[in-house]
Structures are given as C-alpha cells and as structure tokens.
Scaffold this active site. Sequence first.
Site, PDB file in Angstrom:
ATOM      1  N   PHE A  23       8.280 -12.193  -2.979  1.00  0.00           N
ATOM      2  CA  PHE A  23       7.734 -11.839  -1.666  1.00  0.00           C
ATOM      3  C   PHE A  23       6.605 -12.822  -1.347  1.00  0.00           C
ATOM      4  CE2 PHE A  23       6.567  -9.288   1.848  1.00  0.00           C
ATOM      5  CZ  PHE A  23       7.484  -8.262   1.994  1.00  0.00           C
ATOM      6  N   PHE A  58       4.895  -4.566  -6.071  1.00  0.00           N
ATOM      7  CA  PHE A  58       5.123  -3.246  -6.663  1.00  0.00           C
ATOM      8  C   PHE A  58       5.836  -3.352  -8.009  1.00  0.00           C
ATOM      9  CE2 PHE A  58       7.121   0.940  -7.066  1.00  0.00           C
ATOM     10  CZ  PHE A  58       6.059   1.774  -6.775  1.00  0.00           C
ATOM     11  N   GLU A  59       6.636  -4.410  -8.198  1.00  0.00           N
ATOM     12  CA  GLU A  59       7.408  -4.587  -9.435  1.00  0.00           C
ATOM     13  C   GLU A  59       6.602  -5.301 -10.530  1.00  0.00           C
ATOM     14  OE1 GLU A  59       8.944  -5.081  -6.291  1.00  0.00           O
ATOM     15  OE2 GLU A  59       9.819  -3.093  -6.578  1.00  0.00           O
ATOM     16  N   VAL A  82      -0.048  -9.823  -1.178  1.00  0.00           N
ATOM     17  CA  VAL A  82       0.272  -8.728  -0.268  1.00  0.00           C
ATOM     18  C   VAL A  82      -0.516  -8.978   1.012  1.00  0.00           C
ATOM     19  CG1 VAL A  82       0.583  -6.239  -0.060  1.00  0.00           C
ATOM     20  CG2 VAL A  82       0.364  -7.253  -2.319  1.00  0.00           C
ATOM     21  N   ILE A  83       0.216  -9.028   2.117  1.00  0.00           N
ATOM     22  CA  ILE A  83      -0.410  -9.346   3.408  1.00  0.00           C
ATOM     23  C   ILE A  83      -0.243  -8.151   4.331  1.00  0.00           C
ATOM     24  CG2 ILE A  83      -0.442 -10.959   5.350  1.00  0.00           C
ATOM     25  CD1 ILE A  83       0.673 -13.082   3.376  1.00  0.00           C
ATOM     26  N   GLY A  86       1.553  -3.813   9.974  1.00  0.00           N
ATOM     27  CA  GLY A  86       1.057  -2.826  10.930  1.00  0.00           C
ATOM     28  C   GLY A  86       1.131  -1.389  10.446  1.00  0.00           C
ATOM     29  N   HIS A  89       1.846   0.703   4.516  1.00  0.00           N
ATOM     30  CA  HIS A  89       2.604   0.203   3.356  1.00  0.00           C
ATOM     31  C   HIS A  89       1.732  -0.705   2.480  1.00  0.00           C
ATOM     32  CE1 HIS A  89       6.346  -0.802   1.291  1.00  0.00           C
ATOM     33  NE2 HIS A  89       6.034  -2.072   1.386  1.00  0.00           N
ATOM     34  N   PHE A 114      -5.435 -11.280 -13.246  1.00  0.00           N
ATOM     35  CA  PHE A 114      -5.036 -10.575 -12.012  1.00  0.00           C
ATOM     36  C   PHE A 114      -5.083 -11.563 -10.851  1.00  0.00           C
ATOM     37  CE2 PHE A 114      -6.220  -7.894  -8.294  1.00  0.00           C
ATOM     38  CZ  PHE A 114      -5.114  -7.065  -8.278  1.00  0.00           C
ATOM     39  N   ARG A 128      -6.610 -18.892   0.022  1.00  0.00           N
ATOM     40  CA  ARG A 128      -6.858 -18.526  -1.381  1.00  0.00           C
ATOM     41  C   ARG A 128      -5.758 -19.030  -2.312  1.00  0.00           C
ATOM     42  NH1 ARG A 128      -9.185 -15.728   2.118  1.00  0.00           N
ATOM     43  NH2 ARG A 128     -11.135 -14.601   1.797  1.00  0.00           N
TER      44      ARG A 128
HETATM   45  N1  INI Z   1       5.389  -7.001  -1.626  1.00  0.00           N
HETATM   46  C1  INI Z   1       4.578  -8.054  -1.766  1.00  0.00           C
HETATM   47  O1  INI Z   1       4.516  -8.632  -2.859  1.00  0.00           O
HETATM   48  N2  INI Z   1       3.802  -8.473  -0.730  1.00  0.00           N
HETATM   49  C2  INI Z   1       3.827  -7.859   0.499  1.00  0.00           C
HETATM   50  O2  INI Z   1       3.103  -8.304   1.418  1.00  0.00           O
HETATM   51  C3  INI Z   1       4.683  -6.743   0.669  1.00  0.00           C
HETATM   52  N3  INI Z   1       4.732  -6.069   1.945  1.00  0.00           N
HETATM   53  O3  INI Z   1       3.939  -6.390   2.834  1.00  0.00           O
HETATM   54  O4  INI Z   1       5.570  -5.193   2.155  1.00  0.00           O
HETATM   55  C4  INI Z   1       5.472  -6.328  -0.422  1.00  0.00           C
HETATM   56  N4  INI Z   1       6.310  -5.281  -0.311  1.00  0.00           N
HETATM   57  C5  INI Z   1       7.425  -5.074  -1.206  1.00  0.00           C
HETATM   58  C6  INI Z   1       7.077  -4.235  -2.432  1.00  0.00           C
HETATM   59  O5  INI Z   1       6.189  -4.921  -3.312  1.00  0.00           O
HETATM   60  C7  INI Z   1       8.345  -3.883  -3.220  1.00  0.00           C
HETATM   61  O6  INI Z   1       8.955  -5.056  -3.682  1.00  0.00           O
HETATM   62  C8  INI Z   1       9.333  -3.087  -2.395  1.00  0.00           C
HETATM   63  O7  INI Z   1       8.728  -1.944  -1.823  1.00  0.00           O
HETATM   64  C9  INI Z   1      10.528  -2.637  -3.262  1.00  0.00           C
HETATM   65  O8  INI Z   1      10.112  -1.854  -4.378  1.00  0.00           O
END
Ligand code: INI
Length: 154
Positions: A23, A58-59, A82-83, A86, A89, A114, A128
């Site tokens: 992501f 999240f993973e 992670v950005i 709206g 989430h 981290f 960054r």
């Molecule tokens: N995961 C990220 O690493 N960065 C993000 O900005 C992001 N947004 O914005 O949704 C994001 N979402 C996905 C999340 O980490 C999981 O991969 C997904 O929910 C599936 O489990």
Amino acid sequence: MPHIIEGQMNASGLKIAIVATRFNDFVVERLVSGAMDYLTRHGMNPEDATIIRVPGAFELPLTCKKVAASGKYDGIVALGAVIRGGTPHFDYVCSEAAKGLAMVSLESTLPLGFGLLTCDTLEQAIDRAGAKGGNKGVEAASAMLETVRVLEQI
Ligand code: INI
C-alpha cells in the site's frame, strides 16, 4: 564511575528482516531503499537482508510476529505509510498497526524499528520518505541497529 551501555552502530554479521507494505508503495519503496542503504553502509551484507512485502499496515504486526518467531533474524524493520482519507479507517489502521508492532517487539524481545508513516497528506509522507523531512526508513533501521547492540550487552 557508572557502567554505561551504548550500542555501536555496526551491522556486520546481522540478519535483518525488512517488512514493507505494498500500500502506498511509491512512498514505501523509498523507505525500503533508505533502510537498506543505511544498513549496508553500516556493515550489513546485503545477502543477510530479507525483504518481505505485505498488503498494508494492518498486516505488518502478524507478519512481524511470524518473522520474530522464526528465530532467523536479529532485528526487524517495519515500513509502511498510512495516509488519512475521508473516513475513520485511517485511525483504526494506524492504531492497530502501532499497537501490534509494539506488542510483537515486547513479546519477542526482538528489536523492531518502527518505520510506519502516519500522515495527513501525501505531501507529508513524501517529505518523510527522503525529501525535506528526512527518511523514516533510515531512522527505523538506525534505531533497530542501536537497540540490537544495546540488548546484546544486557
Ligand atoms: N494500508 C496502508 O498501509 N496505508 C493506508 O493508507 C491504508 N488506507 O488508507 O486504507 C491502508 N489500508 C489497508 C489496510 O492496511 C489493510 O491492508 C486492509 O484493510 C486489508 O486488511
């Protein structure tokens, strides 16, 4: 005189796992390059690094937990971005990723750098990841290395 323990910034001989998200990969790849560049310039053999890609932030905790449990690595660098969008989430992903990574490091006693950017805008993330705000991948790799060298003396 006190007995002082400090980490020497020497990555020679260390086996390091870099766990990075797909992501926002255009930002995260800069973090990966920064971490690799830092570690190799501090003596790590590039062949001793393993780069593991996961879908999103999240993973990261689950994957880092498995990496730690494998016993194959001296340290982990977790990288992602992670950005804010709206919806709420962003808040859930950030807080679960941060809490999970802290838990993995504490429970495994394996140093974990981290390097998860949590930004309001894409511009902040780019800043960054090697632009005017430095490179969080370098910082995370440096913190991990220093902690590895501190812990081995305790
Ligand atoms: N995961 C990220 O690493 N960065 C993000 O900005 C992001 N947004 O914005 O949704 C994001 N979402 C996905 C999340 O980490 C999981 O991969 C997904 O929910 C599936 O489990």
